[in-house]
Design a protein around this motif. Sequence first.
Motif, PDB file in Angstrom:
ATOM      1  N   UNK A  94     -48.557 -66.534 -97.685  1.00 17.85           N
ATOM      2  CA  UNK A  94     -48.333 -66.721 -99.118  1.00 17.85           C
ATOM      3  C   UNK A  94     -48.596 -65.416 -99.862  1.00 17.85           C
ATOM      4  N   UNK A  95     -49.688 -64.741 -99.490  1.00 18.80           N
ATOM      5  CA  UNK A  95     -50.011 -63.455-100.091  1.00 18.80           C
ATOM      6  C   UNK A  95     -48.882 -62.457 -99.857  1.00 18.80           C
ATOM      7  N   UNK A  96     -48.407 -62.392 -98.639  1.00 22.52           N
ATOM      8  CA  UNK A  96     -47.364 -61.437 -98.271  1.00 22.52           C
ATOM      9  C   UNK A  96     -46.084 -61.710 -99.050  1.00 22.52           C
ATOM     10  N   UNK A  97     -45.731 -62.978 -99.185  1.00 21.58           N
ATOM     11  CA  UNK A  97     -44.517 -63.324 -99.933  1.00 21.58           C
ATOM     12  C   UNK A  97     -44.675 -62.952-101.412  1.00 21.58           C
ATOM     13  N   UNK A  98     -45.844 -63.199-101.972  1.00 27.58           N
ATOM     14  CA  UNK A  98     -46.077 -62.853-103.373  1.00 27.58           C
ATOM     15  C   UNK A  98     -45.936 -61.353-103.589  1.00 27.58           C
ATOM     16  N   UNK A  99     -46.484 -60.580-102.672  1.00 29.17           N
ATOM     17  CA  UNK A  99     -46.349 -59.127-102.802  1.00 29.17           C
ATOM     18  C   UNK A  99     -44.886 -58.711-102.735  1.00 29.17           C
ATOM     19  N   UNK A 100     -44.146 -59.307-101.831  1.00 28.05           N
ATOM     20  CA  UNK A 100     -42.741 -58.947-101.664  1.00 28.05           C
ATOM     21  C   UNK A 100     -41.915 -59.281-102.896  1.00 28.05           C
ATOM     22  N   UNK A 101     -42.401 -60.211-103.725  1.00 29.28           N
ATOM     23  CA  UNK A 101     -41.675 -60.592-104.940  1.00 29.28           C
ATOM     24  C   UNK A 101     -42.286 -59.940-106.178  1.00 29.28           C
ATOM     25  N   UNK A 102     -43.605 -59.753-106.183  1.00 28.35           N
ATOM     26  CA  UNK A 102     -44.265 -59.178-107.360  1.00 28.35           C
ATOM     27  C   UNK A 102     -44.007 -57.685-107.500  1.00 28.35           C
ATOM     28  N   UNK A 103     -44.029 -56.965-106.408  1.00 26.71           N
ATOM     29  CA  UNK A 103     -43.782 -55.525-106.474  1.00 26.71           C
ATOM     30  C   UNK A 103     -42.417 -55.192-107.076  1.00 26.71           C
ATOM     31  N   UNK A 104     -41.345 -55.892-106.689  1.00 24.86           N
ATOM     32  CA  UNK A 104     -40.041 -55.563-107.284  1.00 24.86           C
ATOM     33  C   UNK A 104     -39.958 -55.820-108.791  1.00 24.86           C
TER      34      UNK A 104
END
Length: 511
Positions: free
Chosen positions: A370-380
């Motif tokens: 979940x953390x990894x997915x959030x980073x992949x969406x939040x950074x962009x």
Amino acid sequence: MDYGLWLSIVPSLIAIVLATWTKQVIPSLLIGLWAGSFILTGSFLGSISQTVDYIVEVLSDPGNLDVLLFLYVFSGLVALIQLSGGVQAFAKVMDNYINNSKKTLIASWLLLPITFIDCGFRVVATGSIMKPLADRFSVSRERLAYMLNNSASPVIVLIPVATTYIGYIIGVLNKGMGAAGIEGSAMQLFLSSLPFQFFSFTSITIALLSVIIGWNFGSMKKLIQSANHSNKETSFSRPAHAMEMSEEIGNTDKADTAKDQMGVTSKGKMEKMDMDMGIGKPALKPRLFNLLAPILVLIPLSFFLMWWDGRKEAKGESIVEVFSAADPSRSMFLALFITVMITAALYLFQGLKLKKMTDRFIKGGNKLMVTIVILAVAWPISDVSQDLGLTDLIRKTLGGTLTPIWVPVLIFVVTGAVTYFIGSSWGAWALMMPIAIPLAVTTGGSVPLAVAAVLSGGTFGDVTSPVSGMTAMSAGAAGADHMKYVKAMTPYNLLAAGLAAGLFLVVPLIF
């Protein structure tokens, strides 16, 4: 002024509003990213393609991949440590030295040197060790939950090496520095922000004062008195499971995010949480060595590899210049990778099956997906906001009107509010850092103060919000009633936040 620049705040605004309303961080961030892409392209199909391009670009960056891999592998290592029985062994050692309630609470803090590597690990492992002792010496479960929670995020966010936080923070800082157009070391910026992370200092001080000198107030004081004077069986009858708050507000389907600091609630009984986190029956004979060995390898190895990497790039010979020149994400990931191999070899030698270790490692790593997915969406979101002109908007609207004195306290309050409502400090950091650093630069304010304000605001929300994963996890680990715990600890954290806000307002006048 080009009023079209105001569209640059739409992605973050949509993400914040939706996350506050739905308490779902990932879909909210994704919708915000798509909205920004639609504004940029003006086409439905084009916006979908652009959204995918932003995500792929983030995932193609080696530094970002280092951070994501670090999070996954670190969570897998924590699962292996728990499987080995190291936590249970330490619990037996502690049992020999604690004989009253005050020592019980102090001991929960003294466990930090071996539990600081991860907030979830810190809370659940310490809770599993201290809860039986807390019951024995009539410590209110809500008070134990307060100690668990406020000795996790506020402390760990201050540690610059060998934690799950540091890799994430470095990644967020790189995004913020890129948004502001400033160069330099993200690690050095983080280190320079440490003296100004006022909420951590005030919340830790207040929590320790409540134990050392017995400074307690509000409903917490009543709970302490009840625990001291009531029959033990009555006072510590098993409460309704600690997640009743999530049931009342309809968030029982969001629990899985609690285990990685990224979600908003957790659910189920403490026994289920124990099994999920690996605090159950160990696969090996409990040995303290199994807990200490990985930590004693990881921490010095992280420092060594950062020094080794920085030495190649440093222009000077000072230790600060050497560490500032290092790539912390890559160095810490290499240290972690080596530590996992050494740890696996140690456990294999003790008889732990490779298949069982592999299975538990993957399950542990998956807990941070979940953390990894959030980073992949939040950074962009930071990228699309910059493409829409966010930096220009900040410079033209606030650069000449907002004085640098007000910037830190404003950032702290806004970040704290965002984190409180969405229940995710990491999500709030990802949203606010690319705004806070450019704001500090354009107003002539202190960048380290702005960074500290973002981190402090996120930490406040993380330990205070009733929909925060850490709040729910702390209540569950202590066996406390969630509603009673939230009511009891909120005045302490609000006082700490008020003191921190005052410091963020006063310090710019001094420096």
